[in-house]
Design a protein around this motif. Structure first.
Motif, PDB file in Angstrom:
ATOM      1  N   ARG A 138       0.840  -1.212   0.000  1.00 18.85           N
ATOM      2  CA  ARG A 138       0.000   0.000   0.000  1.00 18.85           C
ATOM      3  C   ARG A 138       0.869   1.253   0.000  1.00 18.85           C
ATOM      4  NH1 ARG A 138      -2.378   3.495   4.835  1.00 18.85           N
ATOM      5  NH2 ARG A 138      -3.523   4.984   3.549  1.00 18.85           N
ATOM      6  N   TRP A 139       1.886   1.267   0.861  1.00 13.83           N
ATOM      7  CA  TRP A 139       2.757   2.440   0.923  1.00 13.83           C
ATOM      8  C   TRP A 139       3.480   2.652  -0.409  1.00 13.83           C
ATOM      9  CZ3 TRP A 139       4.991  -0.082   5.905  1.00 13.83           C
ATOM     10  CH2 TRP A 139       4.049   0.025   6.948  1.00 13.83           C
ATOM     11  N   TYR A 140       3.956   1.573  -0.995  1.00 14.95           N
ATOM     12  CA  TYR A 140       4.730   1.653  -2.237  1.00 14.95           C
ATOM     13  C   TYR A 140       3.869   2.115  -3.411  1.00 14.95           C
ATOM     14  CZ  TYR A 140       7.662  -0.019  -6.136  1.00 14.95           C
ATOM     15  OH  TYR A 140       8.410  -0.119  -7.293  1.00 14.95           O
ATOM     16  N   THR A 141       2.628   1.665  -3.482  1.00  7.30           N
ATOM     17  CA  THR A 141       1.764   1.959  -4.633  1.00  7.30           C
ATOM     18  C   THR A 141       0.798   3.107  -4.368  1.00  7.30           C
ATOM     19  OG1 THR A 141       0.100   0.334  -3.926  1.00  7.30           O
ATOM     20  CG2 THR A 141       1.866  -0.447  -5.389  1.00  7.30           C
ATOM     21  N   MET A 142       0.988   3.839  -3.295  1.00 13.11           N
ATOM     22  CA  MET A 142       0.054   4.902  -2.937  1.00 13.11           C
ATOM     23  C   MET A 142      -0.063   5.928  -4.057  1.00 13.11           C
ATOM     24  SD  MET A 142      -0.048   7.102   0.593  1.00 13.11           S
ATOM     25  CE  MET A 142      -0.332   5.624   1.560  1.00 13.11           C
ATOM     26  N   PRO A 143      -1.279   6.236  -4.520  1.00 13.17           N
ATOM     27  CA  PRO A 143      -1.439   7.140  -5.657  1.00 13.17           C
ATOM     28  C   PRO A 143      -1.139   8.598  -5.311  1.00 13.17           C
ATOM     29  CG  PRO A 143      -3.576   6.487  -4.787  1.00 13.17           C
ATOM     30  CD  PRO A 143      -2.555   5.672  -4.060  1.00 13.17           C
ATOM     31  N   VAL A 144      -0.828   9.361  -6.333  1.00 14.83           N
ATOM     32  CA  VAL A 144      -0.532  10.789  -6.157  1.00 14.83           C
ATOM     33  C   VAL A 144      -1.711  11.516  -5.532  1.00 14.83           C
ATOM     34  CG1 VAL A 144       0.010  12.936  -7.380  1.00 14.83           C
ATOM     35  CG2 VAL A 144       1.115  10.800  -8.066  1.00 14.83           C
ATOM     36  N   SER A 145      -2.923  11.119  -5.887  1.00 20.21           N
ATOM     37  CA  SER A 145      -4.118  11.778  -5.337  1.00 20.21           C
ATOM     38  C   SER A 145      -4.193  11.635  -3.818  1.00 20.21           C
ATOM     39  CB  SER A 145      -5.383  11.178  -5.968  1.00 20.21           C
ATOM     40  OG  SER A 145      -5.454   9.778  -5.716  1.00 20.21           O
ATOM     41  N   THR A 146      -3.521  10.647  -3.269  1.00 18.92           N
ATOM     42  CA  THR A 146      -3.505  10.431  -1.816  1.00 18.92           C
ATOM     43  C   THR A 146      -2.288  11.071  -1.170  1.00 18.92           C
ATOM     44  OG1 THR A 146      -4.605   8.304  -2.138  1.00 18.92           O
ATOM     45  CG2 THR A 146      -3.603   8.690   0.005  1.00 18.92           C
ATOM     46  N   ARG A 147      -1.129  10.881  -1.749  1.00 20.68           N
ATOM     47  CA  ARG A 147       0.132  11.280  -1.100  1.00 20.68           C
ATOM     48  C   ARG A 147       0.612  12.657  -1.507  1.00 20.68           C
ATOM     49  NH1 ARG A 147       2.739   7.993  -5.668  1.00 20.68           N
ATOM     50  NH2 ARG A 147       4.126   9.548  -6.598  1.00 20.68           N
ATOM     51  N   GLY A 148       0.043  13.265  -2.570  1.00 18.55           N
ATOM     52  CA  GLY A 148       0.612  14.492  -3.115  1.00 18.55           C
ATOM     53  C   GLY A 148       1.973  14.187  -3.715  1.00 18.55           C
ATOM     54  N   ASP A 149       2.943  15.084  -3.524  1.00 11.35           N
ATOM     55  CA  ASP A 149       4.280  14.802  -4.052  1.00 11.35           C
ATOM     56  C   ASP A 149       5.053  13.839  -3.151  1.00 11.35           C
ATOM     57  OD1 ASP A 149       5.090  16.326  -1.885  1.00 11.35           O
ATOM     58  OD2 ASP A 149       6.115  17.853  -3.063  1.00 11.35           O
ATOM     59  N   GLY A 150       4.464  13.524  -2.006  1.00 13.15           N
ATOM     60  CA  GLY A 150       5.084  12.542  -1.106  1.00 13.15           C
ATOM     61  C   GLY A 150       6.232  13.071  -0.286  1.00 13.15           C
ATOM     62  N   SER A 151       6.527  14.378  -0.382  1.00 15.83           N
ATOM     63  CA  SER A 151       7.719  14.901   0.296  1.00 15.83           C
ATOM     64  C   SER A 151       7.647  14.753   1.810  1.00 15.83           C
ATOM     65  CB  SER A 151       7.937  16.367  -0.084  1.00 15.83           C
ATOM     66  OG  SER A 151       6.818  17.145   0.282  1.00 15.83           O
ATOM     67  N   SER A 152       6.429  14.750   2.381  1.00 16.73           N
ATOM     68  CA  SER A 152       6.305  14.594   3.830  1.00 16.73           C
ATOM     69  C   SER A 152       6.088  13.145   4.240  1.00 16.73           C
ATOM     70  CB  SER A 152       5.147  15.451   4.355  1.00 16.73           C
ATOM     71  OG  SER A 152       3.919  15.037   3.785  1.00 16.73           O
ATOM     72  N   SER A 153       6.068  12.240   3.260  1.00 15.10           N
ATOM     73  CA  SER A 153       5.845  10.827   3.543  1.00 15.10           C
ATOM     74  C   SER A 153       7.136  10.163   4.001  1.00 15.10           C
ATOM     75  CB  SER A 153       5.325  10.117   2.288  1.00 15.10           C
ATOM     76  OG  SER A 153       5.506   8.722   2.376  1.00 15.10           O
ATOM     77  N   MET A 154       7.064   9.433   5.110  1.00 17.37           N
ATOM     78  CA  MET A 154       8.245   8.721   5.592  1.00 17.37           C
ATOM     79  C   MET A 154       8.656   7.613   4.620  1.00 17.37           C
ATOM     80  SD  MET A 154       9.365  10.158   8.243  1.00 17.37           S
ATOM     81  CE  MET A 154       8.784  11.486   9.278  1.00 17.37           C
ATOM     82  N   PHE A 155       7.699   7.052   3.893  1.00 14.12           N
ATOM     83  CA  PHE A 155       8.071   6.026   2.919  1.00 14.12           C
ATOM     84  C   PHE A 155       9.017   6.621   1.878  1.00 14.12           C
ATOM     85  CE2 PHE A 155       7.802   3.471  -0.882  1.00 14.12           C
ATOM     86  CZ  PHE A 155       7.835   2.177  -0.395  1.00 14.12           C
ATOM     87  N   LYS A 156       8.689   7.810   1.378  1.00 11.68           N
ATOM     88  CA  LYS A 156       9.566   8.429   0.387  1.00 11.68           C
ATOM     89  C   LYS A 156      10.899   8.818   1.010  1.00 11.68           C
ATOM     90  CE  LYS A 156      10.022  12.053  -3.077  1.00 11.68           C
ATOM     91  NZ  LYS A 156       9.389  13.187  -3.787  1.00 11.68           N
ATOM     92  N   GLN A 157      10.861   9.310   2.241  1.00  9.01           N
ATOM     93  CA  GLN A 157      12.098   9.747   2.868  1.00  9.01           C
ATOM     94  C   GLN A 157      13.056   8.580   3.111  1.00  9.01           C
ATOM     95  OE1 GLN A 157      10.971  12.104   6.285  1.00  9.01           O
ATOM     96  NE2 GLN A 157       9.799  13.529   5.031  1.00  9.01           N
ATOM     97  N   VAL A 158      12.518   7.389   3.349  1.00  6.82           N
ATOM     98  CA  VAL A 158      13.370   6.213   3.550  1.00  6.82           C
ATOM     99  C   VAL A 158      13.680   5.516   2.236  1.00  6.82           C
ATOM    100  CG1 VAL A 158      13.501   3.913   4.600  1.00  6.82           C
ATOM    101  CG2 VAL A 158      12.631   5.849   5.928  1.00  6.82           C
ATOM    102  N   PHE A 159      12.636   5.274   1.419  1.00  5.95           N
ATOM    103  CA  PHE A 159      12.811   4.475   0.197  1.00  5.95           C
ATOM    104  C   PHE A 159      12.984   5.324  -1.065  1.00  5.95           C
ATOM    105  CE2 PHE A 159      10.577   1.628   3.141  1.00  5.95           C
ATOM    106  CZ  PHE A 159      11.383   0.510   3.068  1.00  5.95           C
ATOM    107  N   ARG A 160      12.841   6.635  -0.921  1.00  5.33           N
ATOM    108  CA  ARG A 160      13.150   7.619  -1.964  1.00  5.33           C
ATOM    109  C   ARG A 160      12.108   7.767  -3.075  1.00  5.33           C
ATOM    110  NH1 ARG A 160      15.630   9.654   1.387  1.00  5.33           N
ATOM    111  NH2 ARG A 160      17.806  10.271   1.389  1.00  5.33           N
ATOM    112  N   ALA A 161      11.301   6.755  -3.379  1.00  6.14           N
ATOM    113  CA  ALA A 161      10.309   6.907  -4.447  1.00  6.14           C
ATOM    114  C   ALA A 161       9.250   5.823  -4.333  1.00  6.14           C
ATOM    115  CB  ALA A 161      10.974   6.854  -5.823  1.00  6.14           C
ATOM    116  N   PHE A 162       8.132   6.051  -5.056  1.00  9.63           N
ATOM    117  CA  PHE A 162       7.006   5.118  -5.061  1.00  9.63           C
ATOM    118  C   PHE A 162       7.023   4.291  -6.353  1.00  9.63           C
ATOM    119  CE2 PHE A 162       5.971   8.791  -2.465  1.00  9.63           C
ATOM    120  CZ  PHE A 162       5.431   8.220  -1.320  1.00  9.63           C
ATOM    121  N   SER A 163       5.976   3.477  -6.527  1.00  7.71           N
ATOM    122  CA  SER A 163       5.933   2.558  -7.664  1.00  7.71           C
ATOM    123  C   SER A 163       5.873   3.274  -9.005  1.00  7.71           C
ATOM    124  CB  SER A 163       4.735   1.616  -7.535  1.00  7.71           C
ATOM    125  OG  SER A 163       3.517   2.344  -7.484  1.00  7.71           O
ATOM    126  N   ASP A 164       5.321   4.511  -9.019  1.00 10.16           N
ATOM    127  CA  ASP A 164       5.271   5.241 -10.287  1.00 10.16           C
ATOM    128  C   ASP A 164       6.619   5.852 -10.658  1.00 10.16           C
ATOM    129  OD1 ASP A 164       5.285   7.151  -8.324  1.00 10.16           O
ATOM    130  OD2 ASP A 164       3.444   8.154  -8.949  1.00 10.16           O
TER     131      ASP A 164
END
Length: 562
Positions: A138-164
């Motif tokens: 779920r964290w990896y595939t989270m859509p842009v409509s939910t996460r925005g740019d993801g800059s405040s997401s800890m998943f992005k801060q640790v893993f650097r990017a999402f599935s897209d």
């Protein structure tokens, strides 16, 4: 298994010493009359319900830990939800939680976890390997409509990017080995991977609840923040179950089926008091059992009245953000002038708890990567004016955002700090426009999304003992808060986070600290000391510099019968 002692050991050991409070003066009890034998079994009495009410400075922004990153939201979700790992209260190392043991394989690219048996989510769903993978996917595939740019997401801060953007993501899948064995894969080695899993953002939710409450659909509102139905009612495996939340109040109940220590508290309430004086008054009148944070102006009153005050060792940084999307702030001389105009020592002594230290860098001195050779830009009002005169600045209005009606562990009195800094910048020749935004009306969103914020008051509370936790989230990738795009700095941070612990990694982070101090993408001000106040009802409290404070660990004074 857990790694050797971390650099956070001494921080947490001191916190434990502070939190072990011995209460004196217990009245001796008289002897009870003898009990006569009886053939009738004594009735079993249910434990006496115990309500514990704790005061906070602001409302949470939501209760889905994957989508929030503020202290008050995490304060709630830490009670309700758990991750694979937690923080050892003595050493600061990763410790077992929902995973009982783990092994590293494939030269740090695979981690296999053995899961705790017999654990249920609060909705009755079984906790197992499939549930773990459902959360990570779920964290990896989270859509842009939910996460925005993801800059405040800890998943992005640790893993650097999402599935897209899978090419740039470090995440390489979750594999179910058996019901109680799961393997997480990485594309490159990540030295701080195990410590990062102690973050509250990686707490495991019930897959049933995520689906039933459409966790990725933000069609609700809480504290002016868009949330999902799941974000209004989280379901985890923790010692407390979520009951209800409204403006100013969150209620949780003890989880009667909790796998670990249940504790003494049966009902836990967090109540919001935006003003320091109202928090203090509530404690004094006995309507709350403690509060966080203590502000400097209330510290003496609490001590004089005999209240317990526990201080956390500093593991956070308060800073002034500079948004380089504002054209004039791309000029390094302008940023240097801002830094030279700010009197950090005055701010530390007037608006923070005694012992708070000023800083020229973001990595705390207890972590490797703190560079003793970095002095930063010293306070020098005349130098600020000279730098400004030599820069491209031509009197442009600079919107300066700051939060109101809020007290943060890293910023207990934001309005006062803003006023002092704004006065100093104005004297240096800047045209400052104040932009106050109540914390609960979208301050965090305003300064972390694209906008016209030129300057902002912010802070970061460290969550685990690795230097990447302090520089990676802010400077490891381009983001809207600072509007910077420094490929060289990003590359250095990416390389350093994958290096094995040792002298080379220390040197890499020291170089990063030096570059941040030289290029001034933001201005670190202080490493704040934060404190909480407690009533005499509390015997001990699980004080933690990383705020891993779960209330089943609170020990209450046992009432005595004379």
């Amino acid at each position: 298994m857990p790694s050797p002692a971390s650099p956070l050991r001494m921080v947490i050991q001191r916190a434990l010493a502070l939190s072990a409070v011995v209460l004196l003066g217990v009245t001796a009890c008289t002897a009870a009359p003898p009990v006569l034998p009886s053939t009738t079994p004594a009735p079993t009495q249910a434990p006496t319900p115990t309500l514990f009410t704790f005061g906070t400075g602001t409302d949470p922004l939501g209760f889905d830990p994957a989508l929030v990153s503020d202290t008050e939201s995490y304060r709630v979700t830490r009670q309700v939800m758990e991750g694979l790992l937690t923080v050892n209260a003595v050493t600061g190392d990763p410790a077992p939680s929902l995973a009982t043991e783990w092994t590293e394989g494939d030269d740090g690219l695979k981690y296999t976890f053995t899961l705790r048996p017999g654990v249920l989510f609060h909705d009755g769903t079984a906790f197992d390997a499939a549930a773990v993978c459902a959360n990570f996917e779920r964290w990896y595939t989270m859509p842009v409509s939910t996460r925005g740019d993801g800059s405040s997401s800890m998943f992005k801060q640790v893993f650097r990017a999402f599935s897209d953007d899978s090419e740039n993501s470090l995440y390489d899948g979750c594999t179910v080995g058996s019901a109680l064995q799961v393997t997480l894969g990485l594309k490159t080695r990540l030295t701080g991977f195990l410590p990062s899993l102690t973050l509250p953002a990686f707490a495991i939710s019930s897959p049933t609840a995520l689906k039933a409450n459409t966790a990725n659909v933000l069609d609700q509102t809480f504290a002016s923040n868009k949330v999902s139905r799941y974000g209004l009612h989280p379901v985890g495996t923790g010692p407390f179950t979520f009951a209800e939340a409204s403006a100013g109040s969150v209620t949780m109940n003890a989880n009667k089926d909790y796998w670990g220590e249940k504790g003494q508290i049966t009902t836990l309430k967090f109540k919001t008091f935006e003003q320091p004086a109202t928090r203090l008054a509530a404690l004094e009148e006995g309507s709350i059992d403690g509060y966080d944070p203590v502000t400097p102006d209330n510290l003496d009153k609490l001590i004089k009245s005999g209240k317990q005050v526990l201080q956390r060792d500093p593991f956070s940084v308060m800073y002034v953000g500079i948004n380089q999307k504002i054209p004039v702030l791309q000029d390094v001389k302008v940023r240097e002038a801002i830094a030279a105009a700010i009197d950090k020592s005055l701010l530390a002594s007037n608006f923070f708890i005694g012992g708070t230290a000023t800083t020229a860098q973001f990595i705390p001195p207890k972590l490797s990567g703190f560079n003793n050779a970095v002095e930063g830009i010293a306070y020098d009002p005349q130098k600020a004016k000279t730098l400004l005169a030599a820069s491209s600045y031509n009197g442009e209005e600079l919107p300066f955002y700051y939060p109101t009606n809020a007290a943060r562990t890293y910023l207990p009195t934001p309005e006062k700090v803003y006023v002092q800094i704004a006065v100093e910048l104005t004297k240096a020749g800047f045209n400052i426009k104040p932009v106050p935004i109540p914390w609960n009306e979208g301050y965090l969103t305003a300064v972390t999304r694209d906008g016209n914020h030129a300057l902002s008051l912010m802070g970061w509370n460290g969550s685990y003992a690795d230097p990447d936790n302090f520089v990676g989230p802010l400077f490891g990738s381009p983001g809207a808060e600072l509007g910077m795009d420094d490929p060289q700095l990003t590359s250095k941070i990416t390389r350093a986070r994958s290096m094995p612990n040792g002298p080379d990694r220390v040197a890499a982070y020291e170089s990063i600290s030096k570059q941040i101090a030289t290029t001034v993408p933001a201005i670190p001000i202080v490493f704040p000391i934060s404190a909480i106040a407690l009533s005499d009802r509390v015997q001990s409290y699980p004080l933690s510099p990383v705020l891993n404070e779960v209330f089943n660990q609170v020990k209450l004074v046992t009432p005595t019968t004379d």
